[in-house]
Design a protein around this motif. Structure first.
Motif, mmCIF file in Angstrom:
data_model
loop_
_atom_site.group_PDB
_atom_site.id
_atom_site.type_symbol
_atom_site.label_atom_id
_atom_site.label_comp_id
_atom_site.label_asym_id
_atom_site.label_seq_id
_atom_site.Cartn_x
_atom_site.Cartn_y
_atom_site.Cartn_z
ATOM 1 N N PHE A 161 0.962 -1.009 -0.059
ATOM 2 C CA PHE A 161 0.132 0.114 -0.049
ATOM 3 C C PHE A 161 0.780 1.411 0.176
ATOM 4 O O PHE A 161 1.989 1.107 0.430
ATOM 5 C CB PHE A 161 -1.083 -0.054 1.273
ATOM 6 N N GLN A 162 0.322 2.293 -0.436
ATOM 7 C CA GLN A 162 1.096 3.639 -0.758
ATOM 8 C C GLN A 162 0.313 4.705 -0.271
ATOM 9 O O GLN A 162 -0.628 4.896 -1.242
ATOM 10 C CB GLN A 162 1.619 3.718 -1.886
ATOM 11 N N THR A 163 0.418 5.618 0.656
ATOM 12 C CA THR A 163 -0.597 6.701 0.989
ATOM 13 C C THR A 163 -0.419 7.827 -0.297
ATOM 14 O O THR A 163 0.615 7.696 -0.696
ATOM 15 C CB THR A 163 -0.464 7.243 2.096
ATOM 16 N N LYS A 194 -2.658 12.986 3.200
ATOM 17 C CA LYS A 194 -3.733 12.956 4.217
ATOM 18 C C LYS A 194 -5.053 13.164 3.550
ATOM 19 O O LYS A 194 -5.530 13.945 2.878
ATOM 20 C CB LYS A 194 -3.260 14.005 5.358
ATOM 21 N N GLY A 195 -5.908 12.041 4.092
ATOM 22 C CA GLY A 195 -7.335 12.235 3.835
ATOM 23 C C GLY A 195 -7.563 11.793 2.339
ATOM 24 O O GLY A 195 -8.838 11.700 2.036
ATOM 25 N N LYS A 196 -6.623 11.109 1.591
ATOM 26 C CA LYS A 196 -6.754 10.769 0.274
ATOM 27 C C LYS A 196 -6.739 9.160 0.169
ATOM 28 O O LYS A 196 -6.216 8.606 1.133
ATOM 29 C CB LYS A 196 -5.430 11.110 -0.751
ATOM 30 N N LEU A 197 -7.684 8.537 -0.681
ATOM 31 C CA LEU A 197 -7.428 7.313 -0.819
ATOM 32 C C LEU A 197 -6.110 6.774 -1.147
ATOM 33 O O LEU A 197 -5.544 7.005 -1.986
ATOM 34 C CB LEU A 197 -8.508 6.727 -2.066
ATOM 35 N N PRO A 198 -5.631 5.664 -0.421
ATOM 36 C CA PRO A 198 -4.249 5.314 -0.788
ATOM 37 C C PRO A 198 -4.300 4.270 -1.815
ATOM 38 O O PRO A 198 -5.707 3.697 -2.359
ATOM 39 C CB PRO A 198 -3.970 4.268 0.587
ATOM 40 N N LYS A 199 -3.223 4.036 -2.516
ATOM 41 C CA LYS A 199 -3.001 3.133 -3.489
ATOM 42 C C LYS A 199 -2.708 1.749 -2.765
ATOM 43 O O LYS A 199 -2.280 1.669 -1.836
ATOM 44 C CB LYS A 199 -1.622 3.194 -4.250
ATOM 45 N N PHE A 200 -3.384 0.580 -3.375
ATOM 46 C CA PHE A 200 -3.195 -0.658 -2.639
ATOM 47 C C PHE A 200 -3.307 -1.627 -3.700
ATOM 48 O O PHE A 200 -4.031 -1.740 -4.825
ATOM 49 C CB PHE A 200 -3.866 -1.119 -1.366
ATOM 50 N N ASP A 201 -2.652 -3.000 -3.427
ATOM 51 C CA ASP A 201 -2.823 -4.135 -4.094
ATOM 52 C C ASP A 201 -2.792 -5.476 -3.355
ATOM 53 O O ASP A 201 -1.720 -5.899 -3.100
ATOM 54 C CB ASP A 201 -1.785 -4.036 -5.278
ATOM 55 N N LEU A 202 -3.946 -5.793 -3.100
ATOM 56 C CA LEU A 202 -4.322 -6.602 -1.918
ATOM 57 C C LEU A 202 -4.467 -8.042 -2.483
ATOM 58 O O LEU A 202 -5.594 -8.250 -3.230
ATOM 59 C CB LEU A 202 -4.956 -6.203 -0.711
ATOM 60 N N ASP A 203 -4.092 -9.113 -1.984
ATOM 61 C CA ASP A 203 -4.366 -10.440 -2.557
ATOM 62 C C ASP A 203 -5.100 -10.961 -1.329
ATOM 63 O O ASP A 203 -4.387 -11.433 -0.087
ATOM 64 C CB ASP A 203 -3.355 -11.020 -3.097
ATOM 65 N N ASP A 231 9.221 2.711 -0.786
ATOM 66 C CA ASP A 231 8.306 3.113 -1.877
ATOM 67 C C ASP A 231 7.830 1.670 -2.450
ATOM 68 O O ASP A 231 8.523 0.703 -2.688
ATOM 69 C CB ASP A 231 9.265 3.710 -3.002
ATOM 70 N N GLN A 232 6.521 1.514 -2.866
ATOM 71 C CA GLN A 232 5.759 0.595 -3.296
ATOM 72 C C GLN A 232 5.274 0.753 -4.792
ATOM 73 O O GLN A 232 4.859 1.858 -5.003
ATOM 74 C CB GLN A 232 4.602 0.151 -2.575
ATOM 75 N N THR A 233 5.697 -0.075 -5.547
ATOM 76 C CA THR A 233 5.101 -0.063 -6.803
ATOM 77 C C THR A 233 3.909 -0.689 -7.087
ATOM 78 O O THR A 233 3.664 -2.032 -6.744
ATOM 79 C CB THR A 233 6.095 -0.869 -7.870
ATOM 80 N N ILE A 234 2.672 -0.083 -7.221
ATOM 81 C CA ILE A 234 1.400 -0.568 -7.621
ATOM 82 C C ILE A 234 0.898 -0.082 -9.000
ATOM 83 O O ILE A 234 0.694 1.214 -9.201
ATOM 84 C CB ILE A 234 0.341 0.148 -6.530
#
Length: 360
Positions: free
Chosen positions: A83-85, A88-97, A285-288
């Protein structure tokens, strides 16, 4: 149960929001094997910590036998991914399995948000959530975050009333340990179940009062009877907590529990449960990225309806959405749902009501 893309996204985003907000904003304090347990717990579960990105790794293993329980034999659930924010207050990026194994079944699914688009993976196939549905969800999420911030509500384990110092028994500083590549301090202890359940009730109440997203689907609180039944059934509950040596940010929590309960039919159910939560690669840092070759989300709804897994999908050839057959929605119902969401525009409440068109 109706399959609702907004609800699926909301549940996972709420989990990430609690992890990020619950751990917070500054650099935290350092700790050592000589730091007192009380100080370690206070520093870990209060204040603000910098959590902007990382990888979640959550596993749940259940092995229950006997009684009238429908959950028999070993069952394993996992949830993992980066996940990567985005501020503040914004929808985070994420890639969940997510994966489920047990009872003769094996299911795999996942959700990806790039911040601009969302995708759902089911049994290895990617499906694109429509832009209109995703933007509705994103707007609703960020509006709720803004309202919470305007009220001065910092969502965290502490503000929800979760304080392990109240219910950990015989807590010990067990020295240094590794979580991934991170140096941590390990804390071990037993649990006073009644006091833990008091914290659970407090958290349920505060989650609603603070407007934590997804809390409206949770019970208001445990009744006295439910608390007593849980306290009687739970045996040998223990916890391991791993907090960052340099920042006292929670990196891992392991919960082990035995269950021994009698049911209304006079039988007995016994077994074990292990929950293991890890937060890895913190603030790296995460690559999504968006998956390639994603199919329309309507195809997934049809597949799930055909399998009898939800109230959204094809109900068989020739169906006009009358609720016959498998109980899924017809292609006409899906078209009505899409049109309803489009017509709702920026009105989040109206968009949420559109999901009723997919109900059996």
């Amino acid at each position: 149960m109706t399959i609702r893309p907004r609800s699926l996204l909301l549940l996972l985003a709420a989990l990430l929001a609690l992890v990020v907000a619950g751990c917070g904003g500054d650099s935290g304090s350092s700790a050592s094997s000589d730091t007192s347990v009380d100080d370690l717990l206070k520093q870990t579960f209060s204040g603000e910590k910098k959590v902007e990105s990382g990888k979640l790794d959550l596993s749940l293993k259940i092995d229950v036998q006997g009684g009238s329980s429908q959950v028999q034999g070993p069952i394993a659930l996992t949830l993992s991914g980066p996940f990567q924010t985005q501020g503040k207050g914004k929808l985070p990026k994420f890639d969940l399995d997510a994966a489920f194994e047990g009872a003769g079944q094996s299911l795999k699914a996942g959700v990806t948000s790039t911040g601009d688009k969302a995708f759902v993976n089911f049994q290895g196939t990617e499906y694109a959530v429509s832009d209109q549905v995703f933007q509705q969800f994103k707007a609703g999420y960020e509006q709720a975050q803004k309202q919470s911030a305007d009220k001065g509500n910092q969502q965290s384990l502490a503000t929800l009333g979760i304080d392990p110092r109240r219910w950990l028994t015989d807590a010990k500083n067990a020295g240094e340990a590794k979580v991934g590549d991170t140096d941590t301090i390990k804390i071990t202890g037993g649990v006073d179940v009644n006091k833990l359940l008091d914290d659970v009730n407090t958290a349920l109440e505060k989650a609603r009062n603070l407007g934590v997203q997804g809390s409206d689907s949770l019970p208001e609180k445990l009744t006295d009877k439910q608390k007593q039944q849980a306290a009687d059934a739970i045996k040998d509950l223990s916890v391991e907590i791993y907090t960052g040596k340099d920042d006292t940010t929670l990196r891992r929590m392991v919960v082990n529990m035995g269950v021994d309960a009698k049911d209304s039919g006079g039988g007995a159910t016994s077994g074990t449960l292990t929950l293991d939560f890890q937060l890895l690669d913190l603030n790296e840092d995460q690559t999504i990225e968006a998956p390639s070759g994603a199919k329309p989300f309507d195809q997934l709804l049809g597949q799930l309806g055909g399998l009898g897994l939800g109230g959204a999908g094809s109900s068989g050839s020739g169906s006009s959405g009358s609720g016959s057959g498998s109980g899924g929605a017809s292609a006409e119902d899906l078209k009505k749902y899409s049109d309803c969401v489009t017509a709702a525009g920026s009105d989040t409440a109206k968009a949420q009501k559109c999901a009723d068109l997919l109900s059996p």
